[in-house]
Design a protein around this motif. Structure first.
Motif, short mmCIF file in Angstrom:
data_model
loop_
_atom_site.label_atom_id
_atom_site.label_comp_id
_atom_site.label_asym_id
_atom_site.label_seq_id
_atom_site.Cartn_x
_atom_site.Cartn_y
_atom_site.Cartn_z
N LYS A 88 -3.93 -1.84 -4.14
CA LYS A 88 -2.91 -1.83 -3.09
C LYS A 88 -1.51 -1.41 -3.55
O LYS A 88 -0.65 -1.14 -2.70
CB LYS A 88 -2.80 -3.23 -2.46
CG LYS A 88 -4.03 -3.64 -1.70
CD LYS A 88 -4.30 -2.69 -0.54
CE LYS A 88 -5.70 -2.82 0.00
NZ LYS A 88 -6.25 -1.56 0.47
N LEU A 146 -4.97 -1.62 6.05
CA LEU A 146 -4.59 -2.04 7.39
C LEU A 146 -3.66 -0.99 8.01
O LEU A 146 -2.94 -0.28 7.30
CB LEU A 146 -3.90 -3.41 7.35
CG LEU A 146 -4.76 -4.55 6.80
CD1 LEU A 146 -3.93 -5.82 6.71
CD2 LEU A 146 -5.99 -4.77 7.65
N LYS A 206 0.15 -9.35 3.88
CA LYS A 206 -1.30 -9.23 4.11
C LYS A 206 -1.98 -8.59 2.91
O LYS A 206 -3.08 -8.98 2.51
CB LYS A 206 -1.56 -8.41 5.38
CG LYS A 206 -1.13 -9.11 6.67
CD LYS A 206 -1.48 -8.25 7.87
CE LYS A 206 -1.06 -8.93 9.18
NZ LYS A 206 0.40 -8.94 9.35
N ALA A 207 -1.33 -7.57 2.32
CA ALA A 207 -1.89 -6.94 1.12
C ALA A 207 -1.84 -7.87 -0.07
O ALA A 207 -2.75 -7.87 -0.92
CB ALA A 207 -1.13 -5.64 0.82
N ARG A 248 3.31 -6.36 6.51
CA ARG A 248 2.15 -5.70 5.91
C ARG A 248 2.01 -6.06 4.43
O ARG A 248 0.90 -6.21 3.91
CB ARG A 248 2.25 -4.18 6.07
CG ARG A 248 0.95 -3.44 5.78
CD ARG A 248 1.06 -1.95 6.06
NE ARG A 248 -0.23 -1.31 6.01
CZ ARG A 248 -0.82 -0.88 4.87
NH1 ARG A 248 -0.20 -1.04 3.71
NH2 ARG A 248 -2.00 -0.30 4.90
N PHE A 287 -4.81 -10.18 0.27
CA PHE A 287 -6.08 -9.55 -0.06
C PHE A 287 -6.21 -9.35 -1.57
O PHE A 287 -7.27 -9.62 -2.16
CB PHE A 287 -6.19 -8.19 0.66
CG PHE A 287 -7.44 -7.43 0.32
CD1 PHE A 287 -8.68 -7.89 0.72
CD2 PHE A 287 -7.36 -6.24 -0.41
CE1 PHE A 287 -9.83 -7.19 0.40
CE2 PHE A 287 -8.51 -5.54 -0.73
CZ PHE A 287 -9.75 -6.01 -0.33
N GLU A 317 -12.07 -3.59 5.96
CA GLU A 317 -10.84 -3.25 6.69
C GLU A 317 -9.62 -3.33 5.78
O GLU A 317 -8.72 -2.48 5.83
CB GLU A 317 -10.65 -4.18 7.88
CG GLU A 317 -11.58 -3.88 9.05
CD GLU A 317 -11.36 -4.83 10.22
OE1 GLU A 317 -11.79 -4.48 11.33
OE2 GLU A 317 -10.77 -5.91 10.01
N ASN A 318 -9.57 -4.36 4.95
CA ASN A 318 -8.46 -4.50 4.03
C ASN A 318 -8.50 -3.46 2.92
O ASN A 318 -7.47 -2.94 2.50
CB ASN A 318 -8.45 -5.90 3.43
CG ASN A 318 -7.86 -6.94 4.35
OD1 ASN A 318 -6.65 -7.15 4.36
ND2 ASN A 318 -8.69 -7.57 5.16
N TYR A 319 -9.71 -3.16 2.42
CA TYR A 319 -9.82 -2.22 1.30
C TYR A 319 -9.42 -0.80 1.71
O TYR A 319 -8.72 -0.10 0.96
CB TYR A 319 -11.25 -2.21 0.74
CG TYR A 319 -11.34 -1.60 -0.63
CD1 TYR A 319 -11.10 -2.38 -1.77
CD2 TYR A 319 -11.65 -0.25 -0.82
CE1 TYR A 319 -11.16 -1.84 -3.04
CE2 TYR A 319 -11.72 0.30 -2.08
CZ TYR A 319 -11.47 -0.48 -3.19
OH TYR A 319 -11.53 0.07 -4.45
#
Length: 390
Positions: free
Chosen positions: A297, A388, A338-339, A335, A342, A383-385
């Motif tokens: 990420k 987003l 959220k990363a 954002r 993950f 979805e995360n990989y």
């Protein structure tokens, strides 16, 4: 000197911002403390989300990416006895990631800057953002033994974790969140064929391992090592032997080995600074946040910052509106966190934490068994990989 935007840092985030602003007719100058060769010598990330690919297309620097990049429709996780392929394309309605090294992204952006005669000043010293809490910010720097000054409307700090931009912010104006992990990644780069056409993440009793690549003939591998490990203490043969153990018999049987062309240890940390805007100075990329590389990420998160920041600046000059600038920090941080979540989750699943004991090992095993049995859980991972939406 006078310009509209001063960008501190000529890594991929700073150069991408400069390129997007140029295409929109916004004047900018980029300052970089290192030489171009040094910037290109840094071995970094290589997995690009579709959002970043679209950003590079928008910037007009995607020709070589689409020619040489490797689309990946899936990724493999191997924990204990459970090996699971996450079908990214199927689980996300057709999305995938692209393997294309950060060095190549930077080279493409540098070439675009050279072609248009962009103002990028390398090997600058003592770069200092000033007066960014006023309507008349400026940046001073040293070059060729002289102190120089650029007045501007905005300063964009894209100069990394150790850069001058965040350091210039008063302590009482910023809040920093950080987690230091008790291990790092020992990486080896070698001109050998990748062991698989997709990435393999593995958690073995000996520790984490990753089989990755930069091309069909250049492989990048990592193993978990204790913090403070000297890469010179590991021979090439020792790394290859450990990789074969940690990645499992199937990978070991197919693995090609060869001399390393680069070895290094990267420490793992999670870090976020809040806010990302301080008057007329905004932070982007590693200047404002760091993620463990487990979820791929870091570079992608910098690209989403540049998406929000470039749009905000273009709106300011094109529509005379400061709405995007006023909302930049909130949008980017939503954002970013959220990363961060993950990447923390992936790191927790795939690494050995000896201090947490056998309970943690059973929790990792249970998590993998749940992933293997739940399409909903796999969709969340996928979805995360792939990234987003911005």
């Amino acid at each position: 000197m006078r310009t509209q935007v001063v960008i501190i840092g000529a890594g991929p985030s700073g150069l991408l911002l400069s390129q997007l602003l140029h295409l929109a007719g916004v004047e900018c100058v980029v300052l970089e403390r290192r030489s171009p060769d040094y910037v290109l010598s840094r071995i970094r990330a290589g997995v690009l989300e579709q959002g970043m690919v679209k950003m590079l297309e928008r910037a007009g620097v995607s020709e070589r990416l689409h020619k040489d990049g490797l689309p990946h429709d899936g990724v493999a996780l191997h924990v204990g006895e459970t090996r699971l392929r996450i079908d990214l394309k199927n689980l996300t309605g057709g999305k995938h990631v692209m393997v294309y090294g950060q060095t190549e992204v930077t080279r493409d952006l540098m070439d675009a800057h050279t072609a248009r005669g962009a103002k990028v000043i390398y090997e600058t010293g003592k770069v200092t953002p000033l007066d960014f809490d006023t309507d008349h910010p400026k940046v001073t720097y040293e070059k060729d033994g002289l102190t120089r000054e650029i007045s501007c409307d905005f300063i964009c700090g894209c100069d990394g974790y150790h850069g001058a931009s965040r350091a210039a912010v008063p302590d009482d104006a910023i809040t920093e969140y950080e987690k230091i992990y008790p291990f790092g990644w020992l990486g080896i780069l070698s001109y050998v064929k990748p062991v698989d056409h997709e990435l393999i993440y593995a958690n073995h009793a000996n520790g984490f391992a990753l089989a990755s690549m930069r091309s069909n003939s250049l492989s990048r591998y990592y193993i978990q090592v204790p913090t403070g490990t000297d890469p010179k203490s590991w021979s090439d043969d020792a790394i290859w032997d450990e990789l074969k153990i940690r990645l499992g018999e199937e990978a070991a049987d197919k693995m090609e080995t060869g001399p390393s062309i680069e070895k290094s240890v990267a420490p793992l940390r999670s870090f976020v600074a809040e806010p990302l805007r301080f008057g007329r100075m905004m932070l982007a990329g590693d200047a404002g946040h760091i993620v463990p590389p487990t979820g791929a990420k870091g570079l992608n998160l910098a690209a989403s910052d540049i998406h929000y920041l470039s749009n905000a600046l273009i709106e300011y000059y094109g529509e005379k509106s400061s709405a995007g600038i006023d909302d930049y920090s909130n949008k980017a941080l939503a954002r970013i966190w959220k990363a961060e979540r993950f990447s923390w989750w992936m790191t927790s699943l795939l690494h050995q934490f000896p201090e947490l004991g056998p309970f943690n090992a059973r929790m990792q095993r249970a998590e993998m068994e749940y992933l293997a049995s739940s399409r909903a859980a796999q969709i969340g991972l996928a979805e995360n990989y792939v990234g987003l939406p911005y």
